[in-house]
Design a protein around this motif. Structure first.
Motif, PDB file in Angstrom:
ATOM      1  N   LEU A  82       0.996  -1.253   0.426  1.00  0.00           N
ATOM      2  CA  LEU A  82      -0.093   0.123   0.503  1.00  0.00           C
ATOM      3  C   LEU A  82       1.037   1.045  -0.066  1.00  0.00           C
ATOM      4  O   LEU A  82       1.509   1.438   0.966  1.00  0.00           O
ATOM      5  N   THR A  83       0.750   2.149  -1.012  1.00  0.00           N
ATOM      6  CA  THR A  83       1.147   3.132  -1.023  1.00  0.00           C
ATOM      7  C   THR A  83       0.320   4.868  -1.035  1.00  0.00           C
ATOM      8  O   THR A  83      -0.888   4.699  -1.183  1.00  0.00           O
ATOM      9  N   GLY A  84       0.681   5.423  -0.841  1.00  0.00           N
ATOM     10  CA  GLY A  84       0.111   7.114  -0.711  1.00  0.00           C
ATOM     11  C   GLY A  84       0.312   8.444  -0.896  1.00  0.00           C
ATOM     12  O   GLY A  84       1.712   8.291  -1.412  1.00  0.00           O
ATOM     13  N   VAL A  85      -0.527   9.413  -1.334  1.00  0.00           N
ATOM     14  CA  VAL A  85      -0.094  10.731  -2.176  1.00  0.00           C
ATOM     15  C   VAL A  85      -1.215  11.109  -1.537  1.00  0.00           C
ATOM     16  O   VAL A  85      -2.063  10.841  -2.011  1.00  0.00           O
ATOM     17  N   ASP A  86      -0.683  12.629  -0.644  1.00  0.00           N
ATOM     18  CA  ASP A  86      -2.373  13.793  -0.737  1.00  0.00           C
ATOM     19  C   ASP A  86      -3.372  12.788  -0.314  1.00  0.00           C
ATOM     20  O   ASP A  86      -4.380  12.764  -0.377  1.00  0.00           O
ATOM     21  N   THR A 119       5.276  -6.149   7.713  1.00  0.00           N
ATOM     22  CA  THR A 119       4.140  -7.224   8.534  1.00  0.00           C
ATOM     23  C   THR A 119       3.541  -7.998   8.549  1.00  0.00           C
ATOM     24  O   THR A 119       3.277  -8.149   7.862  1.00  0.00           O
ATOM     25  N   TYR A 120       4.246  -8.928   9.012  1.00  0.00           N
ATOM     26  CA  TYR A 120       3.689 -10.484   8.571  1.00  0.00           C
ATOM     27  C   TYR A 120       2.718 -10.538  10.187  1.00  0.00           C
ATOM     28  O   TYR A 120       3.045 -10.272  11.391  1.00  0.00           O
ATOM     29  N   VAL A 121       1.128 -10.530  10.175  1.00  0.00           N
ATOM     30  CA  VAL A 121       0.573 -10.983  11.127  1.00  0.00           C
ATOM     31  C   VAL A 121      -0.675 -12.370  11.156  1.00  0.00           C
ATOM     32  O   VAL A 121      -0.559 -12.764   9.254  1.00  0.00           O
ATOM     33  N   LEU A 150       3.352   0.809   2.947  1.00  0.00           N
ATOM     34  CA  LEU A 150       3.016  -0.738   4.176  1.00  0.00           C
ATOM     35  C   LEU A 150       3.321  -1.404   2.931  1.00  0.00           C
ATOM     36  O   LEU A 150       1.865  -1.646   2.479  1.00  0.00           O
ATOM     37  N   GLU A 151       3.348  -3.078   3.974  1.00  0.00           N
ATOM     38  CA  GLU A 151       3.252  -4.202   3.030  1.00  0.00           C
ATOM     39  C   GLU A 151       3.171  -5.333   4.068  1.00  0.00           C
ATOM     40  O   GLU A 151       4.110  -5.721   4.826  1.00  0.00           O
ATOM     41  N   VAL A 152       1.435  -5.936   3.906  1.00  0.00           N
ATOM     42  CA  VAL A 152       1.402  -6.689   4.943  1.00  0.00           C
ATOM     43  C   VAL A 152       1.063  -8.033   4.359  1.00  0.00           C
ATOM     44  O   VAL A 152       0.220  -8.707   3.633  1.00  0.00           O
ATOM     45  N   HIS A 153       1.080  -8.645   5.129  1.00  0.00           N
ATOM     46  CA  HIS A 153       1.366 -10.261   4.692  1.00  0.00           C
ATOM     47  C   HIS A 153       0.738 -10.912   5.790  1.00  0.00           C
ATOM     48  O   HIS A 153       0.954 -10.857   7.260  1.00  0.00           O
ATOM     49  N   PRO A 154      -0.550 -12.018   5.531  1.00  0.00           N
ATOM     50  CA  PRO A 154      -1.503 -12.496   6.768  1.00  0.00           C
ATOM     51  C   PRO A 154      -0.804 -13.632   6.032  1.00  0.00           C
ATOM     52  O   PRO A 154      -0.523 -14.271   5.996  1.00  0.00           O
ATOM     53  N   ILE A 155      -0.896 -14.509   7.422  1.00  0.00           N
ATOM     54  CA  ILE A 155      -0.282 -15.289   7.851  1.00  0.00           C
ATOM     55  C   ILE A 155      -1.724 -16.159   8.316  1.00  0.00           C
ATOM     56  O   ILE A 155      -1.782 -15.704   9.267  1.00  0.00           O
ATOM     57  N   ALA A 156      -1.688 -17.365   9.374  1.00  0.00           N
ATOM     58  CA  ALA A 156      -2.050 -18.706   9.867  1.00  0.00           C
ATOM     59  C   ALA A 156      -1.346 -18.817  11.057  1.00  0.00           C
ATOM     60  O   ALA A 156      -0.849 -20.396  10.714  1.00  0.00           O
TER      61      ALA A 156
END
Length: 310
Positions: A82-86, A119-121, A150-156
């Motif tokens: 996820l990236t952002g601007v303004d 993040t690994y969550v 932000l790079e989110v890695h959903p794991i179980a």
């Protein structure tokens, strides 16, 4: 005067013995016939029972072991970027991984002006909940302003810690469903999963509650995502991504693998500080970004030119 006796002569002892033998023979043959009949019936019953059990087991295997399918779109690295601007957060779109394909690591911004947060969550992990509760607002501000990705890695990891409902896996699958079909809503859905995080060892949220959170996040194609949640469409991918996280090197870092959740990295450096002090994480982000800036802007000193011989 008559005594009323039979006119037939009394059988001799030999005749009595023969009659007894014949009666015994008839009884034995009857017993053998009954035993043969019972044996046939028993064997038939066993065969029917075995066939029924085999059919039941086969059905369970067919229904519970689904063939691997493609992973979710927009998660080619096993995480969504996820990236952002303004003030606008935008997901990085990537094609879905084919079944059995190797993930493509994200190429980080190494200019030193952007913090690459990874993040690994596990959505059932209470420590992940602590980190998110403490830092969600500051991370959102950094991403929306363009100061961070932000790079989110959903794991179980905690699939067996929800009273048999496999909430950890179902929640990660739901996140993958949103990333696949409505990636622009992933940031909000991820936040809602932690805002409504159930306690470890509880039954977790139902599929209906996960669908409700997806609707609150404003997903597009809600019916498609609801079906994806009910079908646990990305179950195989979640399991594979979890295995990769636990057994393979973490891209863009020195980690041989992750050892627990949350695993948080900033520009490849692992955060090991407080999960409840937002200032500590913000300081770590500034430090990691500053080090990257220094490394990217450092140039070796030129070697002195040899002096001409006199």
């Amino acid at each position: 005067m008559s005594n009323g006796g039979s006119n037939q002569p009394r059988p001799t002892r030999n005749e009595q013995r023969e009659a007894a033998r014949e009666k015994a023979r008839v009884l034995r043959e009857g017993q053998k016939k009954r035993e043969r009949r019972n044996k046939v019936l028993l064997q038939g019953g066993v065969i029917v029972a075995v066939v029924a059990i085999a059919a039941l087991i086969g059905g369970l295997i067919f229904n519970n072991i689904k063939p691997d399918g493609p992973g979710p779109a927009n998660m080619a690295s096993d995480g969504i970027v996820l990236t952002g601007v303004d003030g606008v957060v935008t997901p990085t779109e990537t094609p879905a991984l084919a079944a059995g394909a190797t993930p493509t690591p994200t190429v980080p911004d190494d200019s030193g002006t952007v913090a690459n947060i990874v993040t690994y969550v596990d959505y059932l992990c209470p420590y992940c909940g602590d980190f998110e509760t403490t830092n969600a607002d500051s991370i959102r501000t950094m991403v929306e302003s363009g100061a961070a990705t932000l790079e989110v890695h959903p794991i179980a990891l905690l699939t067996n810690k929800s009273a048999g409902t496999q909430y950890s896996l179902r929640a990660a699958n739901a996140a993958a469903c949103v990333a696949d079909t409505s990636p622009e809503s992933f940031f909000d859905f991820n936040a809602l999963l932690f805002e409504n995080q159930p306690e470890e060892t509880s039954v977790g949220l139902s599929n209906g509650e996960l669908k409700s959170l997806a609707e609150q996040a404003g997903v597009s194609s809600l019916s498609s995502i609801e079906q994806c949640i009910d079908d646990t469409r990305f179950k195989a991918w979640v399991e594979d991504a979890t295995t990769r996280a636990l057994t393979e090197p973490v891209p863009n870092s020195d980690l041989a693998s992750i050892t627990g959740t949350p695993t948080v990295l900033v520009n490849g450096k692992q955060y090991g500080g407080s999960l409840t002090d937002p200032a500590e994480f913000q300081s770590f982000v500034l430090q990691a970004t500053g080090e990257t800036f220094s490394e990217s802007n450092s140039t070796p000193s030129p070697s002195p030119s040899p002096s001409p011989a006199p």
